[in-house]
Design a protein around this motif. Structure first.
Motif, mmCIF file in Angstrom:
data_model
loop_
_atom_site.group_PDB
_atom_site.id
_atom_site.type_symbol
_atom_site.label_atom_id
_atom_site.label_comp_id
_atom_site.label_asym_id
_atom_site.label_seq_id
_atom_site.Cartn_x
_atom_site.Cartn_y
_atom_site.Cartn_z
ATOM 1 N N MET A 1 15.878 56.054 -42.961
ATOM 2 C CA MET A 1 16.735 57.133 -43.638
ATOM 3 C C MET A 1 15.738 58.243 -44.080
ATOM 4 O O MET A 1 14.771 57.972 -44.315
ATOM 5 N N VAL A 2 16.282 59.514 -43.892
ATOM 6 C CA VAL A 2 15.689 60.598 -44.083
ATOM 7 C C VAL A 2 15.485 60.669 -45.682
ATOM 8 O O VAL A 2 16.775 60.543 -46.337
ATOM 9 N N GLU A 3 14.403 60.745 -46.586
ATOM 10 C CA GLU A 3 14.412 60.977 -47.799
ATOM 11 C C GLU A 3 14.349 62.238 -48.224
ATOM 12 O O GLU A 3 13.792 63.187 -47.577
ATOM 13 N N LYS A 4 14.428 62.834 -49.462
ATOM 14 C CA LYS A 4 14.645 63.896 -49.875
ATOM 15 C C LYS A 4 13.378 64.246 -50.646
ATOM 16 O O LYS A 4 13.172 64.212 -51.943
ATOM 17 N N THR A 5 12.221 64.287 -49.971
ATOM 18 C CA THR A 5 11.088 64.353 -50.576
ATOM 19 C C THR A 5 10.322 66.072 -50.529
ATOM 20 O O THR A 5 9.188 66.155 -51.015
ATOM 21 N N GLY A 6 11.173 66.775 -49.906
ATOM 22 C CA GLY A 6 10.680 68.082 -49.519
ATOM 23 C C GLY A 6 10.014 68.321 -48.178
ATOM 24 O O GLY A 6 9.849 69.530 -47.717
ATOM 25 N N ARG A 7 9.857 67.200 -47.629
ATOM 26 C CA ARG A 7 9.113 67.392 -46.285
ATOM 27 C C ARG A 7 10.541 67.210 -45.206
ATOM 28 O O ARG A 7 11.365 66.337 -45.515
ATOM 29 N N PRO A 8 10.196 67.935 -44.610
ATOM 30 C CA PRO A 8 11.526 68.380 -43.378
ATOM 31 C C PRO A 8 11.953 66.867 -42.818
ATOM 32 O O PRO A 8 10.869 66.271 -42.435
ATOM 33 N N GLY A 9 13.154 66.635 -42.557
ATOM 34 C CA GLY A 9 13.717 65.364 -42.112
ATOM 35 C C GLY A 9 13.225 65.044 -40.854
ATOM 36 O O GLY A 9 12.882 63.987 -40.403
ATOM 37 N N TYR A 10 13.142 66.232 -39.831
ATOM 38 C CA TYR A 10 12.671 65.951 -38.372
ATOM 39 C C TYR A 10 11.232 65.444 -38.341
ATOM 40 O O TYR A 10 10.763 64.670 -37.753
ATOM 41 N N LEU A 11 10.380 65.811 -39.444
ATOM 42 C CA LEU A 11 8.943 65.303 -39.381
ATOM 43 C C LEU A 11 8.924 64.045 -39.923
ATOM 44 O O LEU A 11 7.901 63.251 -39.476
ATOM 45 N N GLN A 12 9.990 63.738 -40.983
ATOM 46 C CA GLN A 12 9.746 62.328 -41.500
ATOM 47 C C GLN A 12 10.276 61.201 -40.188
ATOM 48 O O GLN A 12 9.696 60.234 -40.047
ATOM 49 N N ILE A 13 11.432 61.655 -39.545
ATOM 50 C CA ILE A 13 11.863 60.955 -38.346
ATOM 51 C C ILE A 13 10.669 60.682 -37.309
ATOM 52 O O ILE A 13 10.289 59.720 -36.892
ATOM 53 N N ALA A 14 10.151 62.053 -37.124
ATOM 54 C CA ALA A 14 8.907 61.945 -36.074
ATOM 55 C C ALA A 14 7.642 60.925 -36.543
ATOM 56 O O ALA A 14 7.162 60.184 -35.812
ATOM 57 N N ASP A 15 7.487 61.017 -37.589
ATOM 58 C CA ASP A 15 6.192 60.247 -38.329
ATOM 59 C C ASP A 15 6.648 58.636 -38.415
ATOM 60 O O ASP A 15 5.858 57.933 -37.793
#
Length: 121
Positions: A1-15
């Motif tokens: 799940m994408v978290e509201k960390t300030g980091r864009p969701g697409y980068l979180q998913i890619a990571d």
């Protein structure tokens, strides 16, 4: 799940997908889940998932096959090379060489002008 960390969701998913690929849970040749499945898994929009997969594509970790899906690339095999990144590298190299050539030509023109100026005195 994408978290509201300030980091864009697409980068979180890619990571996360990158970590799965490098960690071996997504082995070479394994198809990634469909865009719709990834969107559901990460609770993200289709466009966010597509951007994440695009990053992995640009990094050479996955490869898309028209009509078949996106597959984890075998990073141990000889690099097939990502055409877009190769073109970008070539453009950069040509730009650098053009700038270097312009500097050399300028130096030659300056030294030639100095020499001809001295010999006419």
């Amino acid at each position: 799940m994408v978290e509201k960390t300030g980091r864009p969701g697409y980068l979180q998913i890619a990571d996360d997908l990158r970590a799965q690929i490098r960690g071996g849970s997504l082995a070479p040749g394994t198809p990634l889940p469909s865009t719709a499945q990834l969107a559901e898994q990460y609770d993200a929009s289709l466009s966010v998932v597509k951007m994440a997969v695009g990053i992995l594509r640009n990094e050479g970790l996955v490869i898309g096959q028209q009509g078949k899906g996106v597959f984890v690339r075998d990073t141990d095999a000889a690099p097939a090379g990502d055409l877009a990144s190769e073109v970008t590298e070539l453009r950069s190299a040509v730009r650098d060489l053009s700038e270097r050539l312009a500097r050399v030509e300028e130096q030659l023109a300056t030294s030639t002008t100095r020499r001809s100026g001295r010999s006419s005195r």
